[in-house]
Structures are given as structure tokens and as C-alpha cells.
Motif scaffolding. Structure first.
Motif, PDB file in Angstrom:
ATOM      1  N   VAL A 120     -47.427  -6.826  36.651  1.00 15.52           N
ATOM      2  CA  VAL A 120     -48.127  -5.932  35.727  1.00 15.52           C
ATOM      3  C   VAL A 120     -49.324  -5.320  36.456  1.00 15.52           C
ATOM      4  O   VAL A 120     -50.300  -6.007  36.759  1.00 15.52           O
ATOM      5  N   CYS A 121     -49.244  -4.023  36.741  1.00 16.43           N
ATOM      6  CA  CYS A 121     -50.265  -3.358  37.553  1.00 16.43           C
ATOM      7  C   CYS A 121     -50.908  -2.160  36.855  1.00 16.43           C
ATOM      8  O   CYS A 121     -51.793  -1.528  37.432  1.00 16.43           O
ATOM      9  N   SER A 122     -50.488  -1.821  35.643  1.00 17.37           N
ATOM     10  CA  SER A 122     -51.015  -0.621  35.001  1.00 17.37           C
ATOM     11  C   SER A 122     -51.160  -0.820  33.502  1.00 17.37           C
ATOM     12  O   SER A 122     -50.526  -1.709  32.915  1.00 17.37           O
ATOM     13  N   SER A 144     -56.637  -3.714  41.631  1.00 13.85           N
ATOM     14  CA  SER A 144     -58.045  -3.659  42.015  1.00 13.85           C
ATOM     15  C   SER A 144     -58.940  -3.752  40.781  1.00 13.85           C
ATOM     16  O   SER A 144     -58.485  -3.572  39.640  1.00 13.85           O
ATOM     17  N   PHE A 145     -60.220  -3.984  41.017  1.00 16.07           N
ATOM     18  CA  PHE A 145     -61.152  -4.102  39.897  1.00 16.07           C
ATOM     19  C   PHE A 145     -61.290  -2.780  39.145  1.00 16.07           C
ATOM     20  O   PHE A 145     -61.423  -2.764  37.923  1.00 16.07           O
ATOM     21  N   GLU A 146     -61.274  -1.674  39.862  1.00 13.05           N
ATOM     22  CA  GLU A 146     -61.347  -0.376  39.192  1.00 13.05           C
ATOM     23  C   GLU A 146     -60.154  -0.180  38.265  1.00 13.05           C
ATOM     24  O   GLU A 146     -60.290   0.354  37.152  1.00 13.05           O
ATOM     25  N   GLU A 147     -58.989  -0.617  38.699  1.00 11.19           N
ATOM     26  CA  GLU A 147     -57.804  -0.535  37.838  1.00 11.19           C
ATOM     27  C   GLU A 147     -57.912  -1.497  36.659  1.00 11.19           C
ATOM     28  O   GLU A 147     -57.506  -1.177  35.534  1.00 11.19           O
ATOM     29  N   ILE A 151     -57.557  -0.662  32.706  1.00  7.44           N
ATOM     30  CA  ILE A 151     -56.586  -1.371  31.872  1.00  7.44           C
ATOM     31  C   ILE A 151     -57.276  -1.982  30.658  1.00  7.44           C
ATOM     32  O   ILE A 151     -56.799  -1.878  29.516  1.00  7.44           O
ATOM     33  N   ARG A 152     -58.436  -2.593  30.888  1.00 11.27           N
ATOM     34  CA  ARG A 152     -59.164  -3.218  29.776  1.00 11.27           C
ATOM     35  C   ARG A 152     -59.588  -2.164  28.747  1.00 11.27           C
ATOM     36  O   ARG A 152     -59.479  -2.388  27.537  1.00 11.27           O
ATOM     37  N   GLU A 153     -60.035  -1.025  29.240  1.00 12.29           N
ATOM     38  CA  GLU A 153     -60.493   0.037  28.345  1.00 12.29           C
ATOM     39  C   GLU A 153     -59.347   0.600  27.506  1.00 12.29           C
ATOM     40  O   GLU A 153     -59.508   0.858  26.306  1.00 12.29           O
ATOM     41  N   LYS A 154     -58.179   0.775  28.132  1.00 11.66           N
ATOM     42  CA  LYS A 154     -57.061   1.406  27.437  1.00 11.66           C
ATOM     43  C   LYS A 154     -56.178   0.407  26.685  1.00 11.66           C
ATOM     44  O   LYS A 154     -55.307   0.825  25.910  1.00 11.66           O
ATOM     45  N   GLY A 316     -59.879 -20.225  54.602  1.00  9.28           N
ATOM     46  CA  GLY A 316     -60.902 -19.196  54.537  1.00  9.28           C
ATOM     47  C   GLY A 316     -60.698 -18.410  53.258  1.00  9.28           C
ATOM     48  O   GLY A 316     -59.620 -18.452  52.650  1.00  9.28           O
ATOM     49  N   PHE A 317     -61.703 -17.695  52.809  1.00  8.28           N
ATOM     50  CA  PHE A 317     -61.643 -16.997  51.532  1.00  8.28           C
ATOM     51  C   PHE A 317     -61.582 -15.485  51.700  1.00  8.28           C
ATOM     52  O   PHE A 317     -62.132 -14.916  52.648  1.00  8.28           O
ATOM     53  N   THR A 318     -60.932 -14.858  50.747  1.00 12.56           N
ATOM     54  CA  THR A 318     -60.848 -13.404  50.684  1.00 12.56           C
ATOM     55  C   THR A 318     -60.965 -12.972  49.231  1.00 12.56           C
ATOM     56  O   THR A 318     -60.610 -13.736  48.320  1.00 12.56           O
ATOM     57  N   LEU A 319     -61.448 -11.738  49.026  1.00 12.26           N
ATOM     58  CA  LEU A 319     -61.463 -11.153  47.683  1.00 12.26           C
ATOM     59  C   LEU A 319     -60.122 -10.518  47.342  1.00 12.26           C
ATOM     60  O   LEU A 319     -59.970  -9.949  46.258  1.00 12.26           O
ATOM     61  N   GLY A 320     -59.154 -10.619  48.241  1.00 10.37           N
ATOM     62  CA  GLY A 320     -57.840 -10.070  47.976  1.00 10.37           C
ATOM     63  C   GLY A 320     -57.895  -8.576  47.740  1.00 10.37           C
ATOM     64  O   GLY A 320     -58.488  -7.823  48.512  1.00 10.37           O
ATOM     65  N   PHE A 321     -57.305  -8.122  46.643  1.00  7.21           N
ATOM     66  CA  PHE A 321     -57.224  -6.696  46.314  1.00  7.21           C
ATOM     67  C   PHE A 321     -58.351  -6.250  45.396  1.00  7.21           C
ATOM     68  O   PHE A 321     -58.304  -5.141  44.858  1.00  7.21           O
ATOM     69  N   PHE A 322     -59.364  -7.087  45.199  1.00  2.87           N
ATOM     70  CA  PHE A 322     -60.404  -6.784  44.227  1.00  2.87           C
ATOM     71  C   PHE A 322     -61.058  -5.425  44.493  1.00  2.87           C
ATOM     72  O   PHE A 322     -61.303  -4.643  43.568  1.00  2.87           O
TER      73      PHE A 322
END
Length: 433
Positions: A120-122, A144-147, A151-154, A316-322
Motif C-alpha cells: 500500500v503506497c498511495s 516517504s514521509f511526504e507521501e 495519505i493521512r490528509e486524504k 547499523g541504522f537507516t531511515l529507510g525511505f522516510f
């Protein structure tokens, strides 16, 4: 603003109890044979005990029913449906549309959550599943966080869940064929061999033979992607090999504030095959961080909680696709071995009047300093163990190794007033640096 639900993994009954003890609001476990964690099996009796415990605590249990089904799986479904009716979990995590429809038909009142495996990406996909009757959508790790904000808004009227911590698959939300190809073990049937973590060697191929790559001092090696001509990506190999596909572990603690403020309903930690210690540390760190934010949002500082997570062994840590598509820094090229100098040394399994019994997970020596992680205190409880006493026979040792259920005695006098802060399933660690 409502606190997000903290969701922890439960690969076995001990891990589930540990998760609840250290602050999880909800735990998710797999339906036997029909989830994406085939090795993390829990019996019907364990599931029943876990769900009853959750409900007695005012908490919840979700069960993952998220395989991609084959025809042969259908014969198991009627039995599973009857089992689920008796267990009465608080939700089922599903990815396959056929399984979704089957559950809707035979368990019409069961809350259904859409698995990350459904990609679920959109907001369009979220809305689709909402219209189908889903109660919550787990967003793919590739969003991503922008996406997420859009999604949260819509999609304001459906619950949204996202991963905040755990291992990352090098493929698209776990849709990997390498395991199937090399071992015949289906990643989307719950039996991934984690071939992306294996060691690989480079070879130079001649037209009539295959030659092992010569010394790197003589030749450099590069990759060129077909659509990116003349963009050469150098391949480096150490004496340990090269690990081209091994991602660092996801850790979104540095951006937890942003996630809370955008209104995500459920924050999920990966790791049903991990230890109780991993569960305790992640649950405690994120529980304390979430509570600290709501106590004082303006003064929230994630660093103390990130430092606690760094005591875990990780890649090690990453923020991934954030922040969008990650760069090469999200991968680890030298090894798949975990970093970190802290080790789980034991778990409290029994409480007596003036003694704790701790089952060993690592060797322990006389006068060694141990940190107990109390579910009731933010700071660890530090104590030097003056005597190593075998809990089974009362014998004294200078050093004792783990294995075969070996346990030691921890006396009340060593812990003082902290004795009562360590219930059963409390974990302990030591620094091996």
C-alpha cells in the motif's frame, strides 16, 4: 492528539509477555502455517493464553494471516476459521485479496488490517481497501514521509500503520525471489532463507570459462546499469566478501516526533524471530519516547531513546525511505554481522521472597557488572554480581556459561529497593567492550 498504538512482535509466548511487560499496547503473532513467519510458530494454547492476557490488561492481539495463498492452502482455511472464532483476536493482518474475501465471508465481524505485503503506497490504494471493508492499512516501507502526510490528509477515516523499527528487506516490501531461486524456500510463504545476507564473491567471466576475480590491486570492478550508461558503480570486496544486498536496520526514532504529529495510528516494530531481549529494549525505548513526547512535546529529545536502541546488536541504522529513495548509506557492504557491544545476559524467570532466579543467555563472571532493565524505571539498574550461585544446585562458581537452562540466583540485598522493580521476564545485559 491521541497517542499512537505501539505494536510489538510476538514469535512465541515469552516474547509476547515480554512485549506487554515493557509497554506494548498490542502484539502481533502469526497464524500457524498461514503467515509470513513460518518459523515463529505459536500453538493454539499459547495463542489463547496470549489473547486472554492481552484482554485482561486492556490490550490487544493481532494475528497475521498474510500469506499469498496457493490452491493447496484452501483446504486448511475452514479449520483456521474455526480456530479464530474460538481465539477471538482483535484483528487479522491480511495481504491476499482472496484470503480477505474468505475471511469477510466466514468471519464478517472480524477487523481486517491490510498487510505491508499488499504494498500500500498511495491514498488511492488505501481508499480501495477502506471501501472493501478494511479497518487499518499497513503502509509499505517504501512510502516517504511526504507521501504519508498526503495519505493521512486524504484518508482521515481509516487507521494507518507504519513500521518504525526492524530489519529491512532488500526487495520491495519483501517481494523477493532470491530465496525461492536458490533454496526453494518461499519468502512469501513464510520461509525466507535471507539469501540477501549471504556472502557472495565476484568473478570475471571469459567467453569460454569462469575465472575467480584477480587481486583488487590489479583490477577494479564496476557495475553499469543498462539505462545509466557511463555511470560506473565500483564494487569493493574485503577479505570477508561483498554484501551487495544487505540493508541496514530501520530505525525511525530520530523522526518519531514528525510521525506522531502527522497522526499515524499504529507504530510497528519488526522482529517475530528476535529474542525477548530485543523485544524488551525496543518496547521500552519507544514506549518511553512516546510517553515523553506527550508529557512535554516542546522539550522532547529523541537522543536518550536512540542511545538505548543502539545497545541492541544491529547492522547499523537507516531511515529507510522516510526522506525518499535512500542512497548507498542505507546498505552495509562489509558484513551482515551485527554491531554493538552489549549482550543479553539473562532473563528473570522466577521470583522468591529474597531472590530472583535469572536464566542465563550469556556467560557471567564473579563481580561482573550487569544492567537490569526494569519495565517501571527509565534508567537501567546497575549491579555487580558478587557471587555466581547456580540456582539448581546452590554451587558457587567464578564463571558460569549459558545453555541447558542454566540459571543463577540474584539476591535481594544486591539490588536493595530495586528488587521489587524486576518482575518475571525482566531482562539483563552486560557490556563486552
Amino acid at each position: 492528539m491521541k497517542k499512537p498504538e505501539l505494536l510489538l512482535p510476538g514469535g512465541n509466548l515469552a516474547q509476547i509477555k515480554t512485549a506487554f511487560l515493557y509497554g506494548a499496547d498490542t502484539v502481533y503473532a502469526g497464524v500457524p502455517e498461514l503467515s509470513l513467519r513460518e518459523k515463529a510458530k505459536i500453538s493454539y494454547e499459547d495463542m489463547k493464553e496470549a489473547i486472554d492476557l492481552a484482554h485482561s490488561l486492556g490490550k490487544k492481539m493481532y494475528l497475521a494471516f498474510n500469506i499469498f495463498s496457493h490452491n493447496k492452502d484452501e483446504e486448511k482455511f475452514p479449520k483456521v476459521i474455526e480456530m479464530l472464532k474460538k481465539l477471538n483476536p482483535d484483528g487479522l493482518i491480511i495481504s491476499d485479496p482472496g484470503v480477505f474475501q474468505y475471511v469477510k465471508t466466514y468471519l464478517p465481524d472480524m477487523p481486517i488490517h491490510i498487510s505491508t505485503q499488499a504494498n500500500v503506497c498511495s491514498h488511492m490504494t488505501v481508499k480501495f481497501w477502506q471501501d472493501m471493508g478494511a479497518r487499518m492499512c499497513v503502509l509499505a516501507r517504501e512510502v516517504s514521509f511526504e507521501e504519508i502526510k498526503e495519505i493521512r490528509e486524504k484518508c482521515p477515516d481509516i487507521r494507518l500503520e507504519m513500521f518504525i523499527h526492524g530489519a529491512m528487506c532488500m526487495s520491495y516490501s519483501g517481494r523477493c525471489l532470491i530465496s525461492n531461486f536458490l533454496t526453494g524456500r518461499g519468502a512469501n510463504q513464510g520461509n525466507c532463507a535471507h539469501a540477501c545476507r549471504w556472502k557472495y564473491r565476484m568473478y570475471a567471466k571469459a567467453k569460454d570459462s569462469v575465472l575467480e576475480a584477480p587481486n583488487e590491486d590489479v583490477v577494479d570492478y564496476f557495475l553499469e546499469e543498462d539505462q545509466r550508461r557511463d555511470e560506473f558503480m565500483q564494487i569493493e570486496e574485503t577479505e570477508r566478501g561483498t554484501f551487495l544486498m544487505s540493508s541496514k536496520d530501520l530505525c525511525l526514532m530520530p523522526v518519531l516526533k514528525d510521525i506522531i504529529e502527522v497522526g499515524i495510528d499504529c507504530l510497528k516494530v519488526e522482529g517475530r524471530n528476535k529474542s525477548e531481549y530485543y523485544t524488551a529494549v525496543t518496547a521500552k525505548a519507544y514506549r518511553n519516547a512516546i510517553d515523553a513526547y506527550f508529557d512535554n512535546p516542546k522539550k522532547f529529545d529523541y537522543l536518550p531513546y536512540l542511545q538505548e536502541l543502539e545497545t541492541l546488536q544491529s547492522r547499523g541504522f537507516t531511515l529507510g525511505f522516510f526522506n525518499g529513495v535512500p542512497d548507498g548509506g542505507a546498505m552495509t557492504y562489509e558484513s551482515t554481522r551485527s554491531d554493538g557491544s552489549w549482550r543479553n545476559i539473562g532473563v528473570v524467570t522466577e521470583i522468591k521472597k529474597d531472590e530472583l532466579i535469572m536464566e542465563l543467555r550469556n556467560d557471567i563472571s564473579k563481580c561482573e557488572e550487569v544492567e537490569f532493565l526494569s519495565p517501571y524505571k527509565v534508567e537501567p539498574i546497575k549491579v555487580k554480581i558478587p557471587e555466581i550461585i547456580d540456582a539448581k544446585n546452590g554451587l558457587y562458581f567464578d564463571k558460569l556459561s549459558a545453555g541447558h537452562g542454566k540459571s543463577i540466583v540474584i539476591k535481594r540485598e544486591w539490588l536493595g529497593e530495586n528488587f521489587d522493580q524486576l518482575p518475571v521476564f525482566s531482562v539483563a545485559r552486560k557490556n563486552i567492550a
